[in-house]
Scaffold this motif. Structure first.
Motif, PDB file in Angstrom:
ATOM      1  N   ALA A  71       0.813  -1.218   0.000  1.00 42.26           N
ATOM      2  CA  ALA A  71       0.000   0.000   0.000  1.00 42.26           C
ATOM      3  C   ALA A  71       0.846   1.267   0.000  1.00 42.26           C
ATOM      4  O   ALA A  71       0.387   2.321  -0.473  1.00 42.26           O
ATOM      5  N   PRO A  73       3.477   2.633  -1.688  1.00 43.45           N
ATOM      6  CA  PRO A  73       3.662   3.478  -2.882  1.00 43.45           C
ATOM      7  C   PRO A  73       2.393   4.231  -3.263  1.00 43.45           C
ATOM      8  O   PRO A  73       2.456   5.407  -3.659  1.00 43.45           O
ATOM      9  N   PHE A  74       1.240   3.580  -3.148  1.00 44.45           N
ATOM     10  CA  PHE A  74      -0.014   4.224  -3.545  1.00 44.45           C
ATOM     11  C   PHE A  74      -0.439   5.264  -2.515  1.00 44.45           C
ATOM     12  O   PHE A  74      -0.956   6.335  -2.879  1.00 44.45           O
ATOM     13  N   THR A  75      -0.215   4.978  -1.241  1.00 45.16           N
ATOM     14  CA  THR A  75      -0.479   5.983  -0.213  1.00 45.16           C
ATOM     15  C   THR A  75       0.435   7.181  -0.403  1.00 45.16           C
ATOM     16  O   THR A  75       0.021   8.337  -0.241  1.00 45.16           O
ATOM     17  N   MET A  77       1.641   8.201  -3.265  1.00 43.18           N
ATOM     18  CA  MET A  77       1.116   8.954  -4.414  1.00 43.18           C
ATOM     19  C   MET A  77      -0.035   9.857  -3.994  1.00 43.18           C
ATOM     20  O   MET A  77      -0.118  11.021  -4.418  1.00 43.18           O
ATOM     21  N   LEU A  78      -0.932   9.330  -3.162  1.00 42.32           N
ATOM     22  CA  LEU A  78      -2.055  10.150  -2.697  1.00 42.32           C
ATOM     23  C   LEU A  78      -1.564  11.337  -1.874  1.00 42.32           C
ATOM     24  O   LEU A  78      -2.090  12.456  -1.999  1.00 42.32           O
ATOM     25  N   SER A 124       0.528   2.464   6.427  1.00 43.84           N
ATOM     26  CA  SER A 124       1.067   3.156   5.249  1.00 43.84           C
ATOM     27  C   SER A 124       0.718   4.638   5.256  1.00 43.84           C
ATOM     28  O   SER A 124       1.392   5.439   4.601  1.00 43.84           O
ATOM     29  N   THR A 348       5.993   8.903  -2.916  1.00 44.58           N
ATOM     30  CA  THR A 348       5.840   7.793  -3.857  1.00 44.58           C
ATOM     31  C   THR A 348       7.112   6.969  -3.955  1.00 44.58           C
ATOM     32  O   THR A 348       7.083   5.729  -3.856  1.00 44.58           O
TER      33      THR A 348
END
Length: 410
Positions: A71, A73-75, A77-78, A124, A348
């Motif tokens: 999770a 990398p996506f957290t 990014m957000l 994350s 990210t």
């Protein structure tokens, strides 16, 4: 463009001051990492009450480590896109739900969903991946090492406080009530997400015009990025194995439950000094060489611990040594990513590096339970942890720490 923290007229409100940012980030990390740090204290009472094996509990923690890593990398990014405030707030809510779910879990699947999936995602958004990225953007570059080190130290104090706190709750009220109290505490920390509002700082960071996809491809094209990722896996393996299985290992060897609690508390306390020192040293010396030294020192500490006769004194000495080396890898690793690639997409890119850490964590905690269930001993996993430490030191040495030309031009 200068970081917003270096422009007084833009950051005059008290909640935007550097010390407030560091305190807020440190307290959030203290809760997130502190609860994770004491999960080993719940292993024996939960498995005994529910009739589960250690492998079942270890699987839930292993899934937690893996989900956290997947999770992250996506957290990140957000957080890079919408700012850290929203991500941290959602992470705290998920943490509260996950802890309540652990207290309720009637079977192994429910435990894996609550402790593994829900808390994994929550970590994350509340641990160093998002918090360190926010601080790196909000604090001036010349104070970045200080901010990361001090935030980690504040988080370490939180970890230390949670060890006797969690043990006292378990002893006085039972493990289910202890989890409920920790769940409410996570919800009460929601206001601390507000100061970590780095959305404007992220938009003005160098490299703003570089698309996210290109930044990720650029990072993965660098050999040092892969070496950092692989080496970080050793860190995850060592920490997850020790935090998850040390209390049970000590009981198996004839020590008291209080010794396991004391060892985790000593790790958390000495981690305060170790993390702060790592942040300061990383601002002056080569971070990759410091990291190599940390991994070698960890392997040496584990070897001495296993070779020496086990006693309370040898345990406490080992815990103090490991604590000094515990989370100091985080400001150093995060600092290398920021130094080489800049801070625009730091959440990210560090998220991808952290994925390697969590794959190692998954293997460390899961293999600990699996190997013990099969052999009745933790010794093979201790040996693996030492070997990985030596390998990580070798992997870090050739990393190129120089900023990319693209980042310098931007």
């Amino acid at each position: 463009m200068q970081p917003l923290s270096s422009i007084p007229c833009k950051r005059s409100a008290w909640w935007t001051q550097a010390w407030v940012l560091v305190l807020a980030g440190g307290l959030v990390m203290g809760l997130a990492l502190g609860v994770r740090h004491v999960q080993g204290l719940f292993m024996l009472p939960m498995t005994q009450d529910r009739g589960w094996t250690r492998e079942t509990f270890a699987l839930a923690l292993a899934v937690q480590n893996l989900v956290w890593g997947l999770a992250q990398p996506f957290t990140g990014m957000l957080a890079d896109r919408f700012g850290a405030t929203r991500v941290v707030a959602v992470g705290l809510l998920l943490y509260a739900l996950g802890l309540a779910g652990m207290a309720w879990a009637p079977n192994a699947m429910a435990l894996v969903l609550a402790s593994g999936v829900c808390i994994g995602i929550a970590l994350s958004g509340t641990a160093f991946g998002v918090v360190y990225a926010a601080l790196s953007r909000l604090v001036a570059p010349q104070r970045r090492g200080w901010a990361l080190g001090l935030a980690g130290a504040v988080g370490g104090i939180g970890q230390f406080a949670l060890v006797p706190g969690a043990q006292g709750l378990i002893a006085g009220w039972g493990w289910a009530t202890a989890l409920g109290v920790l769940s409410v505490t996570a919800a009460l920390l929601l206001p601390l997400a507000w100061p970590l509002n780095d959305r404007q700082a992220a938009a003005g960071a160098p490299g703003e015009a570089l698309p996210l996809g290109r930044a990720v491809r650029e990072a993965f094209a660098q050999p040092g990025f892969w070496l950092l990722n692989l080496g970080f896996g050793a860190c995850g393996f060592q920490l997850a194995f020790i935090a998850g299985h040390l209390p049970a290992y000590l009981l198996d060897r004839g020590l008291r439950p209080a010794d396991g609690v004391a060892a985790l508390a000593i790790i958390a306390l000495t981690n305060v000094a170790g993390t702060y020192a790592a942040g300061l040293l990383g601002a002056r010396w080569s971070r990759k060489r410091l990291l190599a030294g940390v991994y070698l020192a960890r392997s040496a500490a584990m070897a001495l611990f296993l070779l020496a006769p086990l006693s309370s004194a040898s345990l406490y000495a080992f815990a103090a040594a490991m604590g000094l080396l515990w989370l100091g890898t985080l400001p150093l690793t995060n600092g290398i990513v920021a130094q080489v690639f800049g801070v625009r997409y730091l959440g990210t890119l560090f998220g991808f590096v952290f994925l390697g850490h969590q794959i190692g964590g998954f293997l460390g905690v899961w293999l600990g339970g699996l190997v013990f269930q099969a052999t009745g001993s933790y010794e093979p996993v201790w040996l693996a942890a030492m070997g990985l430490g030596v390998l990580a030191a070798a992997l870090h040495w050739p990393i190129d720490e120089r900023p990319l030309l693209r980042a310098a031009a931007a």
